[in-house]
Design a protein around this motif. Structure first.
Motif, PDB file in Angstrom:
ATOM      1  N   UNK A  61      24.625   7.711  47.883  1.00 28.21           N
ATOM      2  CA  UNK A  61      23.566   6.783  48.262  1.00 28.21           C
ATOM      3  C   UNK A  61      22.612   7.445  49.247  1.00 28.21           C
ATOM      4  N   UNK A  62      21.367   6.990  49.257  1.00 27.67           N
ATOM      5  CA  UNK A  62      20.463   7.387  50.331  1.00 27.67           C
ATOM      6  C   UNK A  62      20.938   6.780  51.639  1.00 27.67           C
ATOM      7  N   UNK A  63      21.452   5.562  51.569  1.00 30.84           N
ATOM      8  CA  UNK A  63      22.020   4.894  52.737  1.00 30.84           C
ATOM      9  C   UNK A  63      23.157   3.990  52.284  1.00 30.84           C
ATOM     10  N   UNK A  64      24.221   3.998  53.040  1.00 30.28           N
ATOM     11  CA  UNK A  64      25.335   3.066  52.873  1.00 30.28           C
ATOM     12  C   UNK A  64      25.845   2.794  54.285  1.00 30.28           C
ATOM     13  N   UNK A  65      25.129   1.928  54.981  1.00 24.21           N
ATOM     14  CA  UNK A  65      25.341   1.756  56.410  1.00 24.21           C
ATOM     15  C   UNK A  65      26.135   0.510  56.738  1.00 24.21           C
ATOM     16  N   UNK A  66      27.232   0.714  57.469  1.00 20.07           N
ATOM     17  CA  UNK A  66      27.934  -0.405  58.081  1.00 20.07           C
ATOM     18  C   UNK A  66      27.268  -0.657  59.439  1.00 20.07           C
ATOM     19  N   UNK A  67      27.858  -1.508  60.258  1.00 18.37           N
ATOM     20  CA  UNK A  67      27.221  -1.853  61.532  1.00 18.37           C
ATOM     21  C   UNK A  67      26.982  -0.622  62.394  1.00 18.37           C
ATOM     22  N   UNK A  68      27.977   0.238  62.523  1.00 17.87           N
ATOM     23  CA  UNK A  68      27.830   1.428  63.358  1.00 17.87           C
ATOM     24  C   UNK A  68      26.698   2.322  62.859  1.00 17.87           C
TER      25      UNK A  68
END
Length: 165
Positions: A61-68
């Motif tokens: 993914x270009x981004x796969x962001x959790x809260x952190x």
């Protein structure tokens, strides 16, 4: 479905659309701290490369962001130490074509289309994407559980995406 359920569903859909518009405005105004507050702590911000993937944890993914990771991304963008922060594009988003794809007791999934015009160094760049917002209303206030941004050209080499989509 009785009339009361239809009305509740319509009201929830309207609240979800207003929430999505508010999120877009926050991002255009670079109100990243406020944007972070829109998220449920367990939520994921996802920009997949493969337009058909559904298993984001197992895909590139270009981004796969959790809260952190969302917090780290915002910190980089606001610190002034990264290229994306010191020379950030100005953006204008248009979000439209809203459809309710699921409506559970306290969670809705809304699909829409987004066009972003980004202006940087005298040039405009256009990004088009299909969005999916999964929004929880369990606490009374809407919270993002997941936002998936499927760029229409995600399999091509992309540049200038140093901002939140």
């Amino acid at each position: 479905m009785d009339d009361r359920n239809v009305l509740n569903s319509q009201e929830t859909f309207t609240r979800a659309v207003q929430f999505i518009w508010r999120e877009a405005e926050m991002l255009d105004r670079r109100e990243y701290s406020a944007w972070l507050e829109l998220w449920d702590p367990k939520g994921h911000y996802v920009v997949p490369i493969d337009p058909s993937t559904t298993d984001f944890a197992a895909a590139l993914n270009y981004a796969y962001d959790d809260q952190h990771m969302r917090e780290m991304r915002v910190q980089r963008m606001t610190s002034g130490y990264s290229a994306s922060a010191s020379d950030a594009a100005r953006t204008v988003r248009t979000v439209s074509r809203f459809t309710l794809s699921s409506d559970a007791a306290d969670t809705v999934e809304v699909k829409s289309a987004q066009i972003i015009v980004a202006y940087k160094r005298g040039a405009n760049t256009i990004f088009a994407a299909d969005l999916t917002h999964r929004i929880s209303f369990a606490s009374g206030e809407p919270k993002l559980l997941q936002k998936v941004i499927r760029l229409i050209d995600s399999t091509e080499a992309l540049s200038a995406i140093g901002f939140l989509l």
